[in-house]
Design an enzyme around this catalytic site. Structure first.
Site, PDB file in Angstrom:
ATOM      1  CD  GLU A 127    -101.247   5.424  60.255  1.00 42.93           C
ATOM      2  OE1 GLU A 127    -100.976   6.635  60.013  1.00 42.93           O
ATOM      3  OE2 GLU A 127    -101.563   4.614  59.377  1.00 42.93           O
ATOM      4  CD  GLU A 136    -103.447  10.801  54.195  1.00 42.15           C
ATOM      5  OE1 GLU A 136    -104.213  10.588  55.150  1.00 42.15           O
ATOM      6  OE2 GLU A 136    -102.833   9.887  53.618  1.00 42.15           O
TER       7      GLU A 136
HETATM    8  N1  SAH Z   1    -106.575   3.831  62.895  1.00 39.78           N
HETATM    9  C1  SAH Z   1    -106.726   3.023  61.700  1.00 39.78           C
HETATM   10  C2  SAH Z   1    -106.944   3.853  60.446  1.00 39.78           C
HETATM   11  C3  SAH Z   1    -105.851   4.868  60.123  1.00 39.78           C
HETATM   12  S1  SAH Z   1    -106.144   5.752  58.608  1.00 39.78           S
HETATM   13  C4  SAH Z   1    -105.507   2.149  61.573  1.00 39.78           C
HETATM   14  O1  SAH Z   1    -104.478   2.469  62.182  1.00 39.78           O
HETATM   15  O2  SAH Z   1    -105.533   1.167  60.837  1.00 39.78           O
HETATM   16  C5  SAH Z   1    -106.821   7.261  59.177  1.00 39.78           C
HETATM   17  C6  SAH Z   1    -108.316   7.190  59.435  1.00 39.78           C
HETATM   18  O3  SAH Z   1    -108.691   8.405  60.054  1.00 39.78           O
HETATM   19  C7  SAH Z   1    -109.188   7.064  58.200  1.00 39.78           C
HETATM   20  O4  SAH Z   1    -110.080   5.975  58.351  1.00 39.78           O
HETATM   21  C8  SAH Z   1    -109.932   8.394  58.100  1.00 39.78           C
HETATM   22  O5  SAH Z   1    -111.241   8.295  57.578  1.00 39.78           O
HETATM   23  C9  SAH Z   1    -109.934   8.844  59.556  1.00 39.78           C
HETATM   24  N2  SAH Z   1    -109.989  10.292  59.795  1.00 39.78           N
HETATM   25  C10 SAH Z   1    -109.194  11.239  59.250  1.00 39.78           C
HETATM   26  N3  SAH Z   1    -109.496  12.449  59.734  1.00 39.78           N
HETATM   27  C11 SAH Z   1    -110.511  12.267  60.625  1.00 39.78           C
HETATM   28  C12 SAH Z   1    -111.275  13.159  61.445  1.00 39.78           C
HETATM   29  N4  SAH Z   1    -111.038  14.458  61.433  1.00 39.78           N
HETATM   30  N5  SAH Z   1    -112.243  12.623  62.224  1.00 39.78           N
HETATM   31  C13 SAH Z   1    -112.490  11.291  62.217  1.00 39.78           C
HETATM   32  N6  SAH Z   1    -111.813  10.409  61.457  1.00 39.78           N
HETATM   33  C14 SAH Z   1    -110.832  10.887  60.666  1.00 39.78           C
END
Ligand code: SAH
Length: 366
Positions: A127, A136
């Site tokens: 997501e 983002e």
């Molecule tokens: N999958 C969860 C969170 C979505 S929000 C849900 O659907 O509820 C996006 C998440 O991705 C955040 O927690 C952020 O810290 C993480 N994230 C973003 N870029 C990332 C990267 N390059 N590597 C690992 N995590 C990442």
């Protein structure tokens, strides 16, 4: 450490301070977990397409609380790698254990760009969507993960994404102008008082202050869940993304020229709204049994935490039903912060067959 990798390390620390830090808080994860439109779409996508998960390997990019990894495991995956950059990974691990899925879900704390998996995966679920889809810039990370870890016939969840725009009316246009004017008036009082009481003339700062406030109140997009009746013209898809094929180059900028006809009777064109939808369709060789849509379109009943981005026009011109708008939209990443966006939005209006001169706007998604 060489100077380039030093710069990269500094960038990473800045990125952590500015971007990742909020995702480390449960209250922020909860906000997403409480978004029913978002949750229902991912839940249905997984559980109505179990054939994509049963006995498969899955990579959850940006696992957060671990919810998507947990659902993938519950739907029958044999192994799920849940990669999360922040300390939220610890909570995800707790949640996985408490739900008895630690034999299937492996939580890995780290950037997905840096992790090493022991195998390629059948499914990537993530997501990654920000305001107006691309804020983002997290899809970059999903692309990186896809190119490194997805099997040749693998499936992306979601599989497709689209960006939409439409002309709107909104009282926000008056509110923002009022707030801007008040802030500038207040500055004039401040200049007088500082001079009078403290003997320093600050008027040399009037111009930069006005510019700063102008950007803040008039040139920055606004988050709203609009009512559908605020849309006053035809809605248009300005960008389509195939998540299996898109490259970072394809999404770094968005350029679109489009027309929209005014459908409202007699209104003001207060600006444009931008939103997105994503689809879970599987792939050509391995399609979904049930295609699921997640939309953030203006809706009376189904608002999302993404809402829509509102790009206001100052001043808002009057429009009539049948007027035609020709819009040039161009969005790129901000030079200072690649996760924020800058937009050039110009439009021309054809009113009773007459083409009015173009109007240009600069708008920031902060
Ligand atoms: N999958 C969860 C969170 C979505 S929000 C849900 O659907 O509820 C996006 C998440 O991705 C955040 O927690 C952020 O810290 C993480 N994230 C973003 N870029 C990332 C990267 N390059 N590597 C690992 N995590 C990442």
């Amino acid at each position: 450490m060489g100077s380039t990798s030093e710069a990269a390390a500094v960038d990473k620390r800045v990125d952590f301070a500015n971007y990742f830090c909020t995702y480390g808080f449960l209250y922020h994860q909860k906000e997403m977990l409480c978004d029913r439109v978002r949750m229902d779409a991912y839940f249905n996508a997984v559980f109505q397409n179990k054939h994509h998960f049963v006995d498969k390997t899955v990579l959850d990019v940006g696992a957060g609380s671990g919810i998507l990894a947990i659902w993938s495991a519950q739907a029958g995956a044999k192994k799920v790698y849940a990669v999360e950059a922040t300390k939220m990974a610890e909570h995800a691990r707790q949640l996985v254990e408490a739900n008895n899925l630690h034999n299937v879900v492996e939580v890995i704390e780290g950037s997905v760009e840096d992790v090493d998996l022991p195998e390629k995966v059948d499914v990537i679920i993530s997501e990654w969507m920000g305001y107006f889809l691309l804020r983002e810039s997290m899809f970059d990370s999903v692309i990186c993960a896809r190119d490194r870890w997805l099997k040749p016939n693998g499936v992306m969840y979601p599989s497709h994404a689209r960006m939409w725009m439409a002309p709107i009316r909104s009282g926000l246009v008056d509110q923002q102008m009022k707030d801007y004017e008040e802030s500038v008036d207040d500055w004039d009082c401040f200049i007088n008082e500082t001079k009078c009481y403290y003997g320093v003339d600050m008027s040399v700062l009037t111009k930069p202050y006005t510019e700063e406030q102008r950007k803040y109140y008039l040139e920055t997009s606004i988050w709203r869940n609009l009512h559908p009746n605020q849309i006053i013209g035809t809605t248009v898809v300005i960008k389509e993304i195939d998540c299996l094929k898109a490259t970072v180059n394809d999404i770094r900028t968005v350029h679109a020229s489009f027309s929209s006809s005014i459908t409202a009777e007699n209104s003001r064109l207060c600006g444009f709204a931008g939103w997105f939808d994503v689809h879970f369709r599987g792939s050509n060789t391995n399609p979904a049994q049930q295609e699921i849509e997640l939309t953030t379109t203006p809706s009376e009943d189904y608002g999302t935490h993404w809402g829509q981005q509102v790009f206001l026009l100052h001043p808002p011109p009057r429009v009539q039903q049948g007027d035609d708008l020709i819009v040039n939209f161009s969005m790129c990443r901000s030079k200072e912060n690649h996760r924020l966006m800058e937009i050039d939005l110009s439009y021309e209006m054809k009113q009773s067959g007459k083409l009015l001169p173009p109007v240009k706007n600069k708008i920031f998604i902060e």
